[in-house]
Every structure is written in structure tokens, then in C-alpha cells.
Design a protein around this motif. Structure first.
Motif, PDB file in Angstrom:
ATOM      1  N   VAL A   1      32.473  38.950  44.149  1.00  0.00           N
ATOM      2  CA  VAL A   1      32.029  39.647  44.138  1.00  0.00           C
ATOM      3  C   VAL A   1      32.375  40.904  42.759  1.00  0.00           C
ATOM      4  O   VAL A   1      31.731  41.371  42.198  1.00  0.00           O
ATOM      5  N   ALA A   2      32.935  41.510  43.849  1.00  0.00           N
ATOM      6  CA  ALA A   2      34.297  42.800  42.371  1.00  0.00           C
ATOM      7  C   ALA A   2      34.531  42.191  41.400  1.00  0.00           C
ATOM      8  O   ALA A   2      34.080  43.382  40.215  1.00  0.00           O
ATOM      9  N   THR A   3      34.271  41.197  41.573  1.00  0.00           N
ATOM     10  CA  THR A   3      35.304  41.451  40.008  1.00  0.00           C
ATOM     11  C   THR A   3      34.078  40.495  38.884  1.00  0.00           C
ATOM     12  O   THR A   3      34.294  40.973  37.650  1.00  0.00           O
TER      13      THR A   3
ATOM     14  N   THR B   1      23.364  45.622  40.068  1.00  0.00           N
ATOM     15  CA  THR B   1      22.885  46.155  39.421  1.00  0.00           C
ATOM     16  C   THR B   1      23.465  45.177  38.153  1.00  0.00           C
ATOM     17  O   THR B   1      24.224  44.780  37.844  1.00  0.00           O
ATOM     18  N   GLY B   2      22.418  44.091  37.190  1.00  0.00           N
ATOM     19  CA  GLY B   2      22.944  42.929  36.898  1.00  0.00           C
ATOM     20  C   GLY B   2      24.018  41.793  36.332  1.00  0.00           C
ATOM     21  O   GLY B   2      24.241  41.297  35.978  1.00  0.00           O
TER      22      GLY B   2
ATOM     23  N   GLY C   1      32.471  45.307  30.112  1.00  0.00           N
ATOM     24  CA  GLY C   1      32.317  45.054  28.628  1.00  0.00           C
ATOM     25  C   GLY C   1      33.130  43.952  28.657  1.00  0.00           C
ATOM     26  O   GLY C   1      32.683  42.435  27.560  1.00  0.00           O
ATOM     27  N   LEU C   2      33.044  42.562  29.734  1.00  0.00           N
ATOM     28  CA  LEU C   2      33.354  41.290  29.479  1.00  0.00           C
ATOM     29  C   LEU C   2      32.430  40.547  29.718  1.00  0.00           C
ATOM     30  O   LEU C   2      31.566  40.591  29.989  1.00  0.00           O
ATOM     31  N   PRO C   3      32.715  38.624  28.698  1.00  0.00           N
ATOM     32  CA  PRO C   3      31.774  38.389  29.095  1.00  0.00           C
ATOM     33  C   PRO C   3      31.033  37.310  30.456  1.00  0.00           C
ATOM     34  O   PRO C   3      32.217  38.398  31.316  1.00  0.00           O
TER      35      PRO C   3
END
Length: 328
Positions: free
Chosen positions: A182-184, A256-257, A192-194
Motif C-alpha cells: 500500500v505504501a508503495t 486518494t487516487g 508520478g510513476l505509472p
């Protein structure tokens, strides 16, 4: 039947593993140094012995057929990181799941958690990358989280080289690794990684409070108890403030997101309520989340599908959830 207010009893298959573990002469982890603790008999080893006593071939490829593996290293923030890459049968390209083992950020490795990672490769028909991130106390927080993100970053850039599809990435982990998954995802969003398409978080550490109802109810449970969790925290954190960092205290993080999250919990586990609290926090952040609680089984049951039917069900469930999110 368990009387009201009494801790649940393990179902017979789980109990056989716990009995085997108890017979292997382990000492209370909280009385040991980290070096000593890493030499203790593991629940995974106990499950393998139960399988052997039942006459089963206990080689990994026999316990989880249809999956091959290779060990290699990838670049990490502080030097090479050992990884085991699991490959399902077929030509690919396959989805890619980056997997983080458990052990409180202090003990264990990719070998101890081979069963969980290998089963995900099988049931999700995915390439799985399991990483030996740096352990505390030799490497204090946030070294583990830094290595976890670096492994995911490597996967985004190198998926094609391991028959993977860089457009179909997911994260998974157990216990401390369930936290890392989850943290990753949060770190990937912030960097801003995929983004991964899914997160599988199996009995995660999601917050630092050890006075939740499940911590109280299962304070002396096996194979994980409250004293062990305090020992892990003591060795991992640089200061008490680290335990409030949103990378550890996920329920207070900005969620979020995030992609859909699947939480798997065991009933006989101090961390049971961590999963429920994380589920509530994800819902509050409008993240799609599904949580499944398995009765009569204990922490570490995931990956024991060769000897525990409920473990195999959980592994299949996780694989199905990944398949649904990763598609073709």
C-alpha cells in the motif's frame, strides 16, 4: 464453539501447522536479538513439514506446480537488491506483480515467503518479483520502503525484459509486506510513476496502536503476538515518531487516487483490526476496496495452500482479484 469474549480456536488444518511449529523448539522472539530471531523455525517450515508427513513432495515446484523461478539482483538505492522472479507457464507477455515478504521489517526473506509469491504467480498467471529489501535494525526505517519503491520503479522500466507487460502492474505483500504494498502505491502516485492496477494487502501492518480489540484478544496468539509487534517496532523505528509516519501509519495517510485494494485478514491475528481500519480509511478516500476475513486461521496462513484449504482459497481469491484488475 468459542464462548463469547474468548479468542477463536484454530481450525484443524491450521492447528496442525501450529502444533508442528510448537514442536520445533522456537524461543519467544521478543527475547532474542534480530540475528537470533532470523534463525528461528518459521511457520512456513512447519507447513512444509506437515506436507512432508502427509507424504507430499515438498519441492516448491511440486507444492505450487506450473511456476518456475530464477534468482538475480536489480539495482537498489544502497546497492544491489536480491530478487526472485516467478514465471508462469506460457509465452506472455504477463501481468507483473511486485511482491513484498513479511517479517516485521526485521526478519525473513524471499525464501521464507516463497509459497505466497509462488501461488500469486500461479493463480494470477503473472510474473511475480519478490524482493529481499534491507532489514532493520541494520537498516532502519525508511530503508525498507525505499527499497520497495525502487523495486516497483525497476518493474515499470524493465517489465518487458522478464516477459511482462509494463501496462499491467500490481503490488502485493504479506504483513509488513502488506504495508509496503500500500505504501508503495502511495509513493508511486506521489512520484508520478505509472500506477499499479491493483494492490493485494495480506494481513497488513496499517497503524501503530497495539491496543485495538484484536491486539488485546490475540495478545498471546501464535505465530504472531503483541510482544513480537512491539519488538519489530523497536528495531525498525529510529524514533517513536517514525511509527506515526504515513508510510507505517497507513490509516492516516493520504490514500486518494489509489487503485483497487484487496485486503485479506486472518481471524487469529493481532493485525486483524488493522485490516478493518485500513478498509475504512480507503473507503473514506473513495478507493475501491474489498476485504475478506478468514475464520479459524492465523497470521502467516497465506502461502500454505498445500496443507490448509482456506489458504488455497485465499491464494485463489487474491489471484482472481488480480486477474480482474489486470485483464488482458
Amino acid at each position: 464453539m468459542t464462548a463469547p469474549g474468548e479468542p477463536a480456536l484454530a481450525e484443524p488444518q491450521m492447528q496442525s501447522v501450529l502444533d508442528q511449529l510448537a514442536s520445533m523448539g522456537g524461543k519467544p522472539m521478543e527475547t532474542l536479538t534480530p540475528t537470533e530471531a532470523r534463525q528461528q523455525p518459521t511457520p512456513a517450515a512447519a507447513a512444509t513439514m506437515v506436507a512432508a508427513k502427509a507424504g507430499k513432495d515438498t519441492t516448491p515446484t511440486a507444492l505450487v506446480p506450473g511456476v518456475s523461478s530464477v534468482d538475480r539482483t536489480i539495482p537498489g538505492p544502497a546497492g544491489p537488491l536480491p530478487v526472485r522472479i516467478y514465471m508462469p507457464e506460457g509465452a506472455g507477455p504477463f501481468p507483473v506483480v511486485v511482491y513484498y515478504h513479511g517479517g516485521g521489517w526485521v526478519i525473513a526473506n524471499k525464501q521464507v515467503y516463497d509459497g505466497g509469491a509462488r501461488s500469486l504467480a500461479k493463480f494470477a498467471s503473472a510474473v511475480v518479483i519478490s524482493v529481499d529489501y534491507r532489514l532493520a535494525p541494520e537498516h532502519k526505517f525508511p530503508a525498507q520502503h525505499d527499497d520497495a519503491l525502487a523495486t516497483y520503479r525497476w518493474a515499470t522500466q524493465n517489465a518487458a525484459s522478464i516477459k511482462g507487460d509494463p501496462a499491467r502492474l500490481a503490488l502485493a505483500g504479506e504483513s509488513a509486506g502488506g504495508n509496503l504494498a500500500v505504501a508503495t502505491a502511495i509513493a508511486a502516485r506521489d512520484a508520478g510513476l505509472p500506477m499499479p492496477k491493483a494492490v493485494i494487502s495480506v494481513y497488513p501492518i496499517a497503524q501503530p496502536d497495539t491496543t485495538t480489540a484484536s491486539y488485546v484478544e490475540y495478545a498471546t496468539a501464535k505465530p504472531l503476538n503483541r510482544a513480537m509487534m512491539g519488538w519489530f517496532a523497536k528495531h525498525t523505528a529510529r524514533t517513536p515518531a517514525d511509527l506515526q509516519d504515513p508510510r507505517i501509519n497507513l490509516v492516516k495517510a493520504n490514500l486518494t487516487g489509489l487503485p483497487p485494494v484487496t485486503i485479506i485478514n486472518a481471524q487469529i491475528d493481532p493485525l486483524r483490526d488493522d485490516g478493518a481500519m485500513l478498509e475504512a480509511a480507503l473507503k473514506a478516500a473513495n478507493v475501491s476496496v474489498e476485504r475478506k476475513l478468514y475464520a479459524g486461521v492465523a497470521h502467516e496462513f497465506f502461502g500454505m495452500g498445500a496443507v490448509i484449504d482456506k489458504a488455497k482459497d485465499a491464494e485463489q481469491y487474491a489471484g482472481d482479484r488480480l486477474k480482474a484488475a489486470l485483464g488482458k
